[in-house]
Design a protein around this motif. Structure first.
Motif, mmCIF file in Angstrom:
data_model
loop_
_atom_site.group_PDB
_atom_site.id
_atom_site.type_symbol
_atom_site.label_atom_id
_atom_site.label_comp_id
_atom_site.label_asym_id
_atom_site.label_seq_id
_atom_site.Cartn_x
_atom_site.Cartn_y
_atom_site.Cartn_z
ATOM 1 N N ALA A 191 0.744 -1.465 -0.096
ATOM 2 C CA ALA A 191 0.008 -0.086 0.034
ATOM 3 C C ALA A 191 0.855 1.085 0.005
ATOM 4 O O ALA A 191 1.941 1.209 0.360
ATOM 5 C CB ALA A 191 -1.063 0.216 1.055
ATOM 6 N N ARG A 192 0.128 2.460 -0.545
ATOM 7 C CA ARG A 192 0.984 3.481 -0.451
ATOM 8 C C ARG A 192 0.097 4.680 -0.178
ATOM 9 O O ARG A 192 -1.320 4.821 -0.462
ATOM 10 C CB ARG A 192 1.845 3.926 -1.684
ATOM 11 C CG ARG A 192 0.987 3.898 -3.017
ATOM 12 C CD ARG A 192 1.730 4.280 -4.149
ATOM 13 N NE ARG A 192 1.012 4.140 -5.299
ATOM 14 C CZ ARG A 192 1.182 4.416 -6.557
ATOM 15 N NH1 ARG A 192 2.542 5.123 -6.773
ATOM 16 N NH2 ARG A 192 0.508 4.437 -7.724
ATOM 17 N N ILE A 193 0.667 5.857 0.336
ATOM 18 C CA ILE A 193 -0.256 7.071 0.883
ATOM 19 C C ILE A 193 0.537 8.273 0.396
ATOM 20 O O ILE A 193 1.502 8.455 0.465
ATOM 21 C CB ILE A 193 -0.587 7.068 1.939
ATOM 22 C CG1 ILE A 193 -1.632 8.213 2.207
ATOM 23 C CG2 ILE A 193 0.421 7.086 2.982
ATOM 24 C CD1 ILE A 193 -2.467 8.156 3.532
ATOM 25 N N ALA A 205 -1.870 12.940 2.061
ATOM 26 C CA ALA A 205 -2.913 11.867 2.427
ATOM 27 C C ALA A 205 -4.344 11.977 1.494
ATOM 28 O O ALA A 205 -5.183 11.390 1.735
ATOM 29 C CB ALA A 205 -3.374 12.015 3.946
ATOM 30 N N THR A 220 -4.536 7.152 -2.025
ATOM 31 C CA THR A 220 -4.094 5.813 -1.577
ATOM 32 C C THR A 220 -4.199 5.115 -2.632
ATOM 33 O O THR A 220 -4.713 5.158 -3.671
ATOM 34 C CB THR A 220 -4.746 5.583 -0.215
ATOM 35 O OG1 THR A 220 -6.076 5.373 -0.644
ATOM 36 C CG2 THR A 220 -4.695 6.426 0.904
ATOM 37 N N TYR A 243 -3.520 0.522 -3.304
ATOM 38 C CA TYR A 243 -3.167 -0.847 -2.726
ATOM 39 C C TYR A 243 -2.901 -2.028 -3.810
ATOM 40 O O TYR A 243 -3.639 -1.847 -4.965
ATOM 41 C CB TYR A 243 -4.503 -1.287 -1.917
ATOM 42 C CG TYR A 243 -4.816 -0.409 -0.863
ATOM 43 C CD1 TYR A 243 -4.366 -0.461 0.519
ATOM 44 C CD2 TYR A 243 -5.722 0.708 -1.153
ATOM 45 C CE1 TYR A 243 -4.729 0.445 1.637
ATOM 46 C CE2 TYR A 243 -6.071 1.648 0.082
ATOM 47 C CZ TYR A 243 -5.757 1.290 1.373
ATOM 48 O OH TYR A 243 -5.876 2.307 2.353
ATOM 49 N N THR A 260 -6.287 -0.946 5.119
ATOM 50 C CA THR A 260 -6.169 0.354 5.011
ATOM 51 C C THR A 260 -4.904 1.305 5.716
ATOM 52 O O THR A 260 -4.664 0.950 6.743
ATOM 53 C CB THR A 260 -7.344 0.960 5.772
ATOM 54 O OG1 THR A 260 -8.568 0.270 5.521
ATOM 55 C CG2 THR A 260 -7.587 2.360 5.738
ATOM 56 N N SER A 283 -3.094 4.787 6.339
ATOM 57 C CA SER A 283 -3.569 6.028 6.664
ATOM 58 C C SER A 283 -2.158 7.025 7.397
ATOM 59 O O SER A 283 -1.276 6.028 7.544
ATOM 60 C CB SER A 283 -4.696 6.282 7.806
ATOM 61 O OG SER A 283 -4.248 5.423 9.091
#
Length: 121
Positions: free
Chosen positions: A49-51, A55, A58, A60, A69, A71
């Motif tokens: 995953a990345r954000i 923010a 996102t 996945y 998830t 965050s």
């Protein structure tokens, strides 16, 4: 310079949940996109995953979408990975990373030491 420290790994039953945390050096935290990768013994490290730094975005891996998830709390210089409906195939060392916007190891300049997640059947 960004230093990252993961925590929250452990042993859980299939179907259970776990929340990973990654504490980062405070000075430039908001300048970096953040990501989570994982690596099982004998296998290559893979994107999870990345954000984005703000923010606002996102992304996945297909294998975890709908279950995990990502965050971040920029005030606490921390990124999280909430992991639900865990499967034995999720067993791996999970790494937090800071860097550019991508899904490969190469674009992330800074890495934590990893935290072990083990999911039993």
């Amino acid at each position: 310079q960004v230093q990252l420290v993961e925590s929250g790994g452990g042993l859980v039953q299939a179907g259970g949940s776990l929340r990973l945390s990654c504490a980062a050096s405070p000075r430039t935290f908001t300048d970096y996109h953040m990501g989570w990768f994982r690596q099982a013994p004998g296998k290559e490290r893979e994107f999870v995953a990345r954000i984005s730094a703000s923010a606002s975005t996102t992304d996945y891996a297909d294998s975890v979408k709908g279950r995990f998830t990502i965050s971040r709390d920029n005030a606490k210089n921390t990124v999280y990975l909430q992991m639900n409906s865990l499967k034995p195939d999720d067993t791996a060392v999970y790494y937090c990373a800071a860097g550019g916007w991508g899904t490969t190891e190469k674009v992330f300049r800074y890495w934590g030491q990893g935290t072990q997640v083990t999911v039993s059947s």
